[in-house]
Write a protein that holds these residues in place. Structure first.
Motif, short mmCIF file in Angstrom:
data_model
loop_
_atom_site.label_atom_id
_atom_site.label_comp_id
_atom_site.label_asym_id
_atom_site.label_seq_id
_atom_site.Cartn_x
_atom_site.Cartn_y
_atom_site.Cartn_z
N MET A 46 -2.32 -3.95 -3.59
CA MET A 46 -1.43 -3.01 -4.26
C MET A 46 -1.18 -3.45 -5.70
SD MET A 46 2.43 -1.87 -3.19
CE MET A 46 3.11 -3.49 -3.51
N SER A 47 -0.93 -4.72 -5.88
CA SER A 47 -0.57 -5.22 -7.21
C SER A 47 -1.78 -5.28 -8.14
CB SER A 47 0.07 -6.60 -7.06
OG SER A 47 1.23 -6.51 -6.28
N LEU A 171 -5.57 0.99 1.51
CA LEU A 171 -4.16 1.38 1.54
C LEU A 171 -3.39 0.72 0.40
CD1 LEU A 171 -1.88 2.87 3.04
CD2 LEU A 171 -1.47 0.75 4.30
N GLY A 172 -3.65 -0.56 0.16
CA GLY A 172 -2.97 -1.25 -0.93
C GLY A 172 -3.27 -0.62 -2.27
N GLY A 173 -4.53 -0.21 -2.46
CA GLY A 173 -4.89 0.45 -3.71
C GLY A 173 -4.21 1.79 -3.85
N LEU A 282 -5.51 6.30 2.09
CA LEU A 282 -4.79 6.44 3.35
C LEU A 282 -5.75 6.69 4.50
CD1 LEU A 282 -2.05 6.58 4.75
CD2 LEU A 282 -1.99 9.04 4.22
N MET A 283 -6.74 7.56 4.26
CA MET A 283 -7.75 7.84 5.28
C MET A 283 -8.53 6.57 5.63
SD MET A 283 -9.12 10.19 7.21
CE MET A 283 -10.65 10.76 7.96
N ILE A 287 -8.96 5.04 9.33
CA ILE A 287 -10.30 4.88 9.90
C ILE A 287 -10.55 3.42 10.28
CG2 ILE A 287 -12.76 4.91 9.32
CD1 ILE A 287 -11.67 7.62 10.09
N ALA A 288 -10.02 2.49 9.49
CA ALA A 288 -10.17 1.07 9.84
C ALA A 288 -9.57 0.80 11.22
CB ALA A 288 -9.50 0.19 8.78
#
Length: 449
Positions: A46-47, A171-173, A282-283, A287-288
């Motif tokens: 995310m960071s 997700l973090g991205g 998010l997808m 999926i993961a």
């Protein structure tokens, strides 16, 4: 022919393939371990989006063109992703996993603090490259968590144990894009400082709650003391498994790095582009999880290393197929309408079924004494595309256009299908070691036979 119901943990004087049930496999705390690995990976990725958000303002502060700063920063980070897996490929972190995570977080957080502090003062592109390279080394955490969670989860649950951690890549991205975007009004330097604080919080959560599985650590130490295994580089399966992951890695950096540019090329607005990247992220996370559950389901059909590995490879085959379809949809259907652009991106996001299954496989490919070295070795091979991928895609765009970028992505995924078939039939290193131990005269018997 399926192997008997064997595992990977040798007791003293026992067979290398003998299953040994660890107490931690039934401990509720194993889910805490999976969660804290997911938390620290999410805060890390995310960071890292701070670089993309702050790049124009940072370039202005350094008196260089934004394109020069972005290219240098992305390329340096990508090379770091490749070099990261050399750091532990000798197995030095097998029983010191938390030390490896601490080192990876230092590589990530210290530059995050130094970049806003030093770039306006030094205006040094060389220093920027060095700091971004260091941040790329954080990716070694993937191999470290693969080993750590192997001590807490049996083979038929390792996919789901890794899903949250590896789903954090997208997700973090996605979340990071929203968070850093909202922080941008505070100035690019504050974006870096605040996101560094977020990373510190994620690291604190990990180091407060993370534990190594005691039984797993003891088995590794005992196995290393009694080990006479060959170098992991001598096994064909090491190289094959390294290649298995290449289509996924190529797809991730292509979509993550170039899909926004392609969206602008098609005339879509920044808000539309941001929405696609968020939904794609998010997808990918969902999926993961689904891919991990499918791999775990297939793994339970036969309690053998061969089946555990092949179950993972079958899921990766489905993921590669989705990449082929999705890449061609992006190329030929995305220009038609925004709806097709979004659907195409969602199809490509199915590639995220690969990472949790891929990183669940080293503990069934390699004997316990060499699983750490094996995990880092296949990481070195699979991340080789990180060192050349961004440059190659940039060259493709400039020479043959966007069709070259997405056709290469589809072709690599098609080659991945063939490699998966080879991997399903190749001898596993753990099988080779078991055969050596059961030969009546050891290595000489194997050579004569």
């Amino acid at each position: 022919m399926a192997l008997p119901s064997w595992g990977m943990f040798p007791a003293s004087g026992g067979n290398i393939m003998e299953i040994k049930e660890q107490a931690e496999y039934s401990s509720p705390y194993r889910w805490v371990m999976a969660a804290v690995a997911g938390i620290i990976m999410t805060t890390s990725f995310m960071s890292l989006t701070a670089f993309g958000v702050a790049a124009p303002a940072m370039a202005k502060a350094m008196d260089i063109p934004p394109s020069t700063l972005s290219t240098a920063g992305i390329d340096a980070f990508s090379v770091g992703l490749f070099v990261a897996f050399f750091l532990g490929h000798g197995g030095i972190f097998d029983t010191r996993i938390k030390l490896g995570v601490l080192l990876a977080q230092a590589f990530l957080i210290v530059p995050q603090i130094l970049l806003p502090l030093l770039m306006p003062l030094t205006k040094s592109l060389t220093l920027l490259i060095a700091l971004r390279f260091c941040q790329g080394l954080m990716i070694m955490m993937i191999a470290l968590f693969s080993l750590q969670l192997a001590g807490w989860f049996r083979s038929s649950q390792r996919g789901i144990s890794l899903a949250a951690m590896l789903g954090a890549i997208t997700l973090g991205g996605a979340v990071g894009g929203i968070v850093t975007g909202s922080l941008s009004r505070l100035g690019w330097q504050n974006v870096y400082y605040i996101t560094a604080g977020i990373m510190v919080l994620g690291a604190v959560v990990y180091f407060l709650f993370a534990r190594d599985a005691a039984g797993h650590a003891a088995d590794i130490q005992l196995s290393k003391q009694n080990s006479h295994h060959k170098s992991v580089w001598s096994y064909p399966m090491t190289w094959i498994m390294g290649i298995v992951q290449i289509p996924n890695n190529w797809t991730l950096f292509t979509i993550g790095g170039f899909l926004p540019l392609y969206a602008y090329h098609l005339g879509y607005q920044p808000q539309q582009t941001g929405n696609v990247m968020f939904i794609w992220g998010l997808m990918g996370f969902l999926i993961a999880i689904l891919g991990a559950l499918l791999g775990d389901h297939w793994a339970r059909q036969d309690n053998s290393h061969r089946n555990f590995v092949n179950a993972r490879l079958r899921v990766i085959t489905l993921a590669n197929t989705s990449v082929i379809v999705g890449a061609l949809m992006i190329l030929y259907l995305a220009p038609i309408s925004y709806a097709w652009f979004l659907v195409s991106a969602l199809v490509v996001a199915c590639t995220m079924a690969t990472p949790p299954n891929y990183w669940a496989s080293p503990c069934n490919c390699f004997a316990v004494a060499s699983m750490g070295a094996g995990a880092f070795a296949i990481g070195v091979i699979s991340n080789s595309v990180s060192a050349v991928g961004p440059v190659a895609s940039s060259v493709l765009i400039d020479t043959v256009g966007w069709s070259g970028v997405f056709w290469v992505m589809a072709i690599l995924a098609a080659l991945g299908l063939m490699v998966n078939e080879i991997a399903m039939r190749a001898s596993l290193p753990i099988e080779t070691e078991a055969n050596r131990q059961t030969e009546p005269h050891g290595d000489m018997g194997a050579a004569l036979g």
